[in-house]
Design a protein around this motif. Structure first.
Motif, PDB file in Angstrom:
ATOM      1  N   ILE A 129       0.842  -1.211   0.000  1.00  0.00           N
ATOM      2  CA  ILE A 129       0.000   0.000   0.000  1.00  0.00           C
ATOM      3  C   ILE A 129       0.866   1.246   0.000  1.00  0.00           C
ATOM      4  N   THR A 130       1.939   1.207   0.803  1.00  0.00           N
ATOM      5  CA  THR A 130       2.804   2.388   0.881  1.00  0.00           C
ATOM      6  C   THR A 130       3.400   2.711  -0.482  1.00  0.00           C
ATOM      7  N   THR A 131       3.859   1.678  -1.161  1.00  0.00           N
ATOM      8  CA  THR A 131       4.465   1.924  -2.470  1.00  0.00           C
ATOM      9  C   THR A 131       3.442   2.518  -3.428  1.00  0.00           C
ATOM     10  N   VAL A 132       2.228   1.972  -3.377  1.00  0.00           N
ATOM     11  CA  VAL A 132       1.184   2.505  -4.249  1.00  0.00           C
ATOM     12  C   VAL A 132       0.941   3.979  -3.936  1.00  0.00           C
ATOM     13  N   LEU A 133       0.894   4.269  -2.630  1.00  0.00           N
ATOM     14  CA  LEU A 133       0.673   5.655  -2.219  1.00  0.00           C
ATOM     15  C   LEU A 133       1.778   6.574  -2.717  1.00  0.00           C
ATOM     16  N   PHE A 134       3.004   6.095  -2.546  1.00  0.00           N
ATOM     17  CA  PHE A 134       4.143   6.873  -3.031  1.00  0.00           C
ATOM     18  C   PHE A 134       4.004   7.145  -4.521  1.00  0.00           C
ATOM     19  N   LEU A 135       3.616   6.125  -5.250  1.00  0.00           N
ATOM     20  CA  LEU A 135       3.515   6.293  -6.693  1.00  0.00           C
ATOM     21  C   LEU A 135       2.402   7.266  -7.053  1.00  0.00           C
ATOM     22  N   LEU A 136       1.305   7.198  -6.293  1.00  0.00           N
ATOM     23  CA  LEU A 136       0.204   8.131  -6.533  1.00  0.00           C
ATOM     24  C   LEU A 136       0.667   9.561  -6.351  1.00  0.00           C
ATOM     25  N   CYS A 137       1.387   9.777  -5.257  1.00  0.00           N
ATOM     26  CA  CYS A 137       1.849  11.133  -4.976  1.00  0.00           C
ATOM     27  C   CYS A 137       2.939  11.535  -5.954  1.00  0.00           C
ATOM     28  N   PHE A 138       3.673  10.564  -6.364  1.00  0.00           N
ATOM     29  CA  PHE A 138       4.754  10.816  -7.310  1.00  0.00           C
ATOM     30  C   PHE A 138       4.228  11.515  -8.550  1.00  0.00           C
ATOM     31  N   TYR A 139       3.026  11.121  -8.912  1.00  0.00           N
ATOM     32  CA  TYR A 139       2.392  11.719 -10.079  1.00  0.00           C
ATOM     33  C   TYR A 139       2.220  13.217  -9.894  1.00  0.00           C
ATOM     34  N   HIS A 140       1.950  13.598  -8.647  1.00  0.00           N
ATOM     35  CA  HIS A 140       1.649  15.013  -8.393  1.00  0.00           C
ATOM     36  C   HIS A 140       2.865  15.828  -7.992  1.00  0.00           C
ATOM     37  N   LEU A 141       3.842  15.177  -7.347  1.00  0.00           N
ATOM     38  CA  LEU A 141       4.969  15.949  -6.821  1.00  0.00           C
ATOM     39  C   LEU A 141       5.975  16.237  -7.923  1.00  0.00           C
ATOM     40  N   PRO A 142       6.700  17.319  -7.781  1.00  0.00           N
ATOM     41  CA  PRO A 142       7.640  17.711  -8.840  1.00  0.00           C
ATOM     42  C   PRO A 142       8.874  16.828  -8.857  1.00  0.00           C
ATOM     43  N   LYS A 143       9.606  16.964  -9.945  1.00  0.00           N
ATOM     44  CA  LYS A 143      10.834  16.184 -10.093  1.00  0.00           C
ATOM     45  C   LYS A 143      11.865  16.638  -9.083  1.00  0.00           C
ATOM     46  N   PHE A 144      12.802  15.704  -8.775  1.00  0.00           N
ATOM     47  CA  PHE A 144      13.904  16.075  -7.887  1.00  0.00           C
ATOM     48  C   PHE A 144      14.707  17.182  -8.524  1.00  0.00           C
ATOM     49  N   LYS A 145      14.910  18.209  -7.767  1.00  0.00           N
ATOM     50  CA  LYS A 145      15.832  19.222  -8.262  1.00  0.00           C
ATOM     51  C   LYS A 145      17.188  18.935  -7.662  1.00  0.00           C
ATOM     52  N   LYS A 146      18.174  19.388  -8.341  1.00  0.00           N
ATOM     53  CA  LYS A 146      19.496  19.285  -7.719  1.00  0.00           C
ATOM     54  C   LYS A 146      19.494  20.273  -6.562  1.00  0.00           C
ATOM     55  N   GLU A 147      19.675  19.740  -5.383  1.00  0.00           N
ATOM     56  CA  GLU A 147      19.615  20.629  -4.216  1.00  0.00           C
ATOM     57  C   GLU A 147      20.832  21.512  -4.179  1.00  0.00           C
ATOM     58  N   LYS A 148      20.572  22.808  -4.184  1.00  0.00           N
ATOM     59  CA  LYS A 148      21.707  23.732  -4.110  1.00  0.00           C
ATOM     60  C   LYS A 148      22.126  23.839  -2.657  1.00  0.00           C
ATOM     61  N   THR A 149      23.192  23.206  -2.340  1.00  0.00           N
ATOM     62  CA  THR A 149      23.601  23.220  -0.944  1.00  0.00           C
ATOM     63  C   THR A 149      25.075  23.559  -0.836  1.00  0.00           C
ATOM     64  N   SER A 150      25.392  24.223   0.271  1.00  0.00           N
ATOM     65  CA  SER A 150      26.798  24.548   0.502  1.00  0.00           C
ATOM     66  C   SER A 150      27.519  23.311   1.019  1.00  0.00           C
ATOM     67  N   ALA A 151      28.841  23.372   0.974  1.00  0.00           N
ATOM     68  CA  ALA A 151      29.623  22.216   1.417  1.00  0.00           C
ATOM     69  C   ALA A 151      29.430  21.988   2.914  1.00  0.00           C
ATOM     70  N   SER A 152      29.372  23.082   3.682  1.00  0.00           N
ATOM     71  CA  SER A 152      29.249  22.916   5.136  1.00  0.00           C
ATOM     72  C   SER A 152      27.914  22.264   5.488  1.00  0.00           C
ATOM     73  N   PHE A 153      26.895  22.630   4.709  1.00  0.00           N
ATOM     74  CA  PHE A 153      25.579  22.030   4.912  1.00  0.00           C
ATOM     75  C   PHE A 153      25.665  20.520   4.760  1.00  0.00           C
ATOM     76  N   LYS A 154      26.341  20.111   3.681  1.00  0.00           N
ATOM     77  CA  LYS A 154      26.437  18.673   3.430  1.00  0.00           C
ATOM     78  C   LYS A 154      27.287  17.996   4.491  1.00  0.00           C
ATOM     79  N   VAL A 155      28.368  18.658   4.873  1.00  0.00           N
ATOM     80  CA  VAL A 155      29.259  18.037   5.851  1.00  0.00           C
ATOM     81  C   VAL A 155      28.524  17.826   7.174  1.00  0.00           C
ATOM     82  N   THR A 156      27.763  18.863   7.615  1.00  0.00           N
ATOM     83  CA  THR A 156      26.996  18.691   8.863  1.00  0.00           C
ATOM     84  C   THR A 156      26.047  17.517   8.718  1.00  0.00           C
ATOM     85  N   ASN A 157      25.338  17.482   7.594  1.00  0.00           N
ATOM     86  CA  ASN A 157      24.384  16.394   7.401  1.00  0.00           C
ATOM     87  C   ASN A 157      25.067  15.037   7.512  1.00  0.00           C
TER      88      ASN A 157
END
Lengths: 120, 805
Positions: B689-717
């Motif tokens: 069910i979860t996968t189906v739900l994800f796919l349903l929403c996938f239809y509506h949600l936008p494509k992955f954008k390349k996240e513009k992130t600084s290096a420090s942001f990534k390092v902390t993460n």
């Protein structure tokens, strides 16, 4: 086996946390889902693995696996599903209303909406 | 459980009932009539206890509250708590009676008013009776809060709000200091009970924490009792309705600090630090209050400063009396112990005359419409009864016969004169300064008492400046102050009744080590002969009259004092600076970004869990109990790790959703392998069910954008997520490796006999923990409702409607 499981749990938590810290809604939700899996495995491992047969009576097993973590997990899986579903729909809705799937931009959009409300 | 606990509970219970009742009976009957019962009944009931305490000594009761932390409603009913509780209920009764006429039932929000009053009454009673220091602290803070609510009762006025805030900030600051002092004391004495602490005085007084704990506790007492330099909140608290000023800010709440000092005198007293702190602060407050009272033009502010000065007087008497504890129980100490008696005596007297004076000011304000001394005058003919009240109260305050203030003022002089000759505590020349200070303060007290009487009731009536036609107050408003004025005179003529049945037990409660000593006795007499005290009093009267007559000539000096240096401007500066500072700090970390908050939370998890595991040597891996690893299982684990990484690194939405689905199904295999058939079945359904739900929403949600992130942001993460992963691995390993106790699952092994189920997991879910499951279903349906409404919800926004059509 438990040691290997513990390492896998750590990996799942790492990836889940990393995804949660990103900005896109979908990634955040996927992250919570993966952390959920990590928690499930953690509880299962704590109870001990393969200590006996499945906790079903009447199969003449000499020993049984611990049934309590399994009962707790059953609840956890279902609740996890509920939260995932809610989060998904929430993000869908937020995207529809605000036109962004970036949690950082969300604030600015909400502010804009408020401002336009004030103007009206 | 003793019925006595009803005393503590009744005000709170009535506080709950008042709003309901108010709706029913207002405006036909004034709500006050109903509230009036509470203090009356409690007063009479407590009187019966005082007879018992007088005959048999103190009573101790205990009711478990949080026994695991040793926090219990332990109650001490001794002379000291009784005298305070009788003041609280007695004055409370008169004040409620007075308020029935003062507070209009048509205009005022009476339900709020009486709820606050009852809340205060209950917490104040709890404060004086409780023996456990933490229970005492809780009640202490509730009195601060109810005082805040009452000062801000007319919250639409700005002055009320600032006054309330000021009193709250200062008293809560003191409360925190006191809490710290209590904690220190409890660490030293290893008990939370005041009575048990008394048994450990030697341990406490020789401990290095002794002085810090003492200073902290005294800070609490000084803030509450408006001692210098914390006194500034009291004049601003006068924004409260006058019944409240009479009740909280002169008769009871401000005496909580006095109570605390009296209660702890036996534990902390007898050393020079306590003596000089309490006496010194008391004397400074006495002088500060009386000198400042003279310059006030608002009658109520004048009374506020006079209250400050009188509280200082009581405080310094308590300090002087603590000298008695320098000696072991014996006749030498008794000379100084009289100061404690004088303190208690003056406290009761002050409650009577100051209560009546406050009510008088309320009457003037109510009937004439102003409290400004410059606009008042010549009221003698219009308000003769009020004049009698004013005269009695003022002369008692000035310390003249035949009023009770005279008796306690004489005792005050006696105590100061005796202390001045004290051969210890480095008294030296300070003794003369104390006597001089006491005398000067008394002179100023005399002057402001004259102001109250003469400026208000004599001279010309300034009708042109008044809004209302002056007339005498209704009889109901006059009765309570008349009762108090009657007491003022009655205590002068029959002081022994009060002294023997109420003050003597309280005195013994403050100095229990002296209690067995028959020397702890006192005869109060109206005339001692021509001694030094009388001469001092005569001097006060003479100097006071001269100063009052020449006031116009010297009162200008008040205006020469620079405004920047007043306590109020210092307070305002501190508050302002604190606001700026706090805003700056808060803005630094409250960024409004969810991700930052998550970083804090996760960071703290790493710090606290990881840190405690490290510090407490929690890491202990025990792999001996591990089950063997088959090739298939190992492959599965590797597959899980690979899938998880796929989710992380994939660039497209579709791939990540499928990877998460795959991960879920791999976990199904884990469940199968590890003998959990029910879990496997559930997981299959949920994952699908979860996968189906994800796919349903996938239809509506936008494509992955390349996240513009600084290096420090990534390092902390990365740092945080790796940290979490390591901590969780350690937790998993340690939890598996350390068994503190046997698993409790054995309990469920007989599920067939008990529940008739062969599947133990199912039996646990639907039978043993049935309520859990029911609530889980509730959560699920709530989530379902949430999902449904979020999808169906149509916002009023026009643009939105078009989009979702």
């Amino acid at each position: 086996m438990e040691t290997y499981m513990s390492i896998v749990i750590g990996v799942l938590f790492t990836i889940g946390t990393y995804l949660i810290l990103s900005k896109t809604f979908l990634r955040i939700i996927l992250g919570t889902s993966i952390i959920g899996h990590g928690v499930n495995l953690l509880m299962l491992t704590m109870g001990g693995l393969k200590k006996g047969g499945a906790p079903l009576l009447g199969f003449n097993e000499s020993s049984l696996n611990d049934p309590l973590p399994q009962a707790l997990l059953l609840t956890a899986i279902v609740i996890n599903f509920a939260t995932t579903a809610l989060l998904l729909v929430l993000s869908y809705r937020a995207y529809k209303v605000l036109g962004t799937d970036d949690s950082e931009q969300l604030r600015d959009h909400v502010q804009q909406l408020k401002d336009s409300d004030d103007e009206q | 459980m003793s019925y006595f606990y009803l005393v503590l509970a009744t005000p709170f219970i009535f506080a709950l009932l008042v709003p309901i009742l108010y709706k029913k009976i207002n405006p036909r009957v004034h709500t006050g009539w109903f509230v009036l019962l509470v203090p009356l009944v409690l007063f009479l009931y407590l009187l019966s206890y005082s007879a018992e305490v007088y005959e048999r000594g103190a009573i101790y009761l205990s009711l478990p509250w949080i026994p695991s932390y040793d926090i219990n409603l332990t109650v001490t009913i001794d002379g000291l708590s009784l005298i305070f509780s009788l003041l609280i209920t007695g004055i409370g009764f008169l004040v409620v009676l007075y308020s029935i006429y003062y507070m209009s039932k048509l205009k005022e929000a009476l339900h709020n008013f009486y709820v606050y009053i009852l809340l205060f009454m209950g917490s104040m009673l709890g404060l004086v009776f409780s023996d456990n220091i933490f229970v005492l602290y809780v009640f202490w803070e509730v009195t601060s809060i109810s005082s805040f609510l009452l000062i801000a009762y007319w919250f639409e006025r700005e002055h009320s709000r600032t006054g309330a805030l000021k009193s709250l900030l200062i008293t809560i600051f003191g409360g925190f200091a006191m809490l710290a002092g209590f904690i220190l004391t409890s660490i030293i004495a290893d008990t939370y009970s005041i009575q048990e602490m008394i048994g450990k005085i030697n341990v406490i007084q020789s401990h290095p924490f002794f002085i810090p704990a003492m200073v902290l506790i005294l800070t609490g007492a000084f803030t509450k009792s408006a001692q210098f330099p914390f006194s500034i909140w009291l004049p601003d608290a006068m924004e409260a309705p006058t019944p409240i000023s009479a009740y909280l800010h002169s008769a009871t709440m401000v005496k909580a600090g006095i109570y605390l000092v009296a209660r702890f005198t036996n534990i902390y007293g007898g050393v020079a630090e306590w003596f000089w702190l309490v006496t010194g602060v008391g004397f400074v407050t006495l002088l500060y209050g009386s000198i400042n009272a003279v310059k006030q033009i608002d009658l109520k502010a004048l009374l506020a400063y006079s209250t400050i000065s009188q509280l200082g007087l009581i405080m310094c008497l308590l300090g002087l009396g603590s000298a008695a504890l320098y000696f072991d129980a014996g006749n030498e100490g008794t000379v100084y112990a009289i100061a404690i008696f004088a303190a208690l005596f003056h406290m009761v007297n002050h409650s009577t005359f100051k209560g009546s004076l406050f009510m008088l000011v309320g009457i003037i304000d109510h009937e004439i419409g102003t409290r400004d001394i410059r606009k008042l005058g010549g009221l003698l003919h219009v308000m003769p009864i009020s004049f009698l009240i004013a005269l009695t109260g003022s002369l008692a305050m000035a310390g003249l016969p035949p009023f009770n203030g005279f008796l306690s003022k004489e005792l005050f002089f006696t105590s100061v004169l005796q202390a001045a000759e004290m051969p210890f505590f480095a008294m030296g020349t300070w003794g003369h300064i104390l006597v001089a200070a006491a005398w000067i303060a008394s002179v100023f007290t005399f002057v402001y008492c004259m102001i109250v009487v003469f400026k208000t009731f004599f001279g010309e009536q300034k009708t042109d400046k008044l809004k209302k036609q002056a007339h005498e107050a209704p009889i109901g408003m006059l009765i309570p102050p008349l009762i108090l004025a009657g007491l003022v005179i009655a205590i002068f003529f029959y002081p022994d009744i009060l002294s023997r049945y109420f003050l003597q037990p309280a005195w013994e409660a403050v100095l229990p080590s002296f209690a067995e000593n028959p020397a702890l006795q006192i005869e109060i007499s109206q005339w001692h002969g021509m001694n030094r005290e009388i001469i001092m009093t005569l001097g006060v009267v003479a100097a006071g009259i001269i100063l009052y007559k020449t006031m116009k000539k010297w009162s200008n000096i008040y205006y020469h004092y620079p405004k920047v240096l007043t306590l109020n401007s210092i307070y305002e500066l501190i508050v302002e600076e604190m606001e700026v500072l706090c805003l700056g700090i808060t803005k630094r970390y409250m960024t409004g970004s969810v991700r930052d908050y998550l970083t804090y939370i996760l960071g703290f998890i790493i710090l606290i869990v990881g840190g405690s595991v490290l510090l407490l040597d929690g890491i202990s891996f025990n792999m001996s109990g591990n089950s063997e690893v088959s090739f298939f299982e190992l492959g599965l684990l590797i597959a899980i790790v690979i899938t998880a990484f796929t989710v992380m690194f994939t660039k497209t939405r579709m791939a990540s959703i499928i990877a998460v689905g795959g991960l879920g199904f791999l976990i199904v295999f884990i469940f199968v392998l590890f003998r959990a058939p029910d879990l496997a079945l559930t997981q299959i359904v949920v994952e699908t069910i979860t996968t189906v739900l994800f796919l349903l929403c996938f239809y509506h949600l936008p494509k992955f954008k390349k996240e513009k992130t600084s290096a420090s942001f990534k390092v902390t993460n990365v740092l945080i997520s790796v940290g979490i992963g390591i901590v969780m691995t350690i937790v998993a390993l340690s939890a598996y490796g350390n068994r503190l106790f046997e698993p409790i699952s054995g309990f469920y092994k007989n599920s067939y006999e008990v529940a008739g189920a062969k599947n133990i997991v199912n039996a646990i879910l639907v039978d043993f923990r049935g309520f859990d499951t029911m609530l889980e279903i509730l959560v699920l349906s709530m989530a379902g409702l949430g999902v449904y409404t979020l999808i169906k919800l149509r916002l009023s926004r026009g643009k939105e409607n078009e989009e979702t059509k």
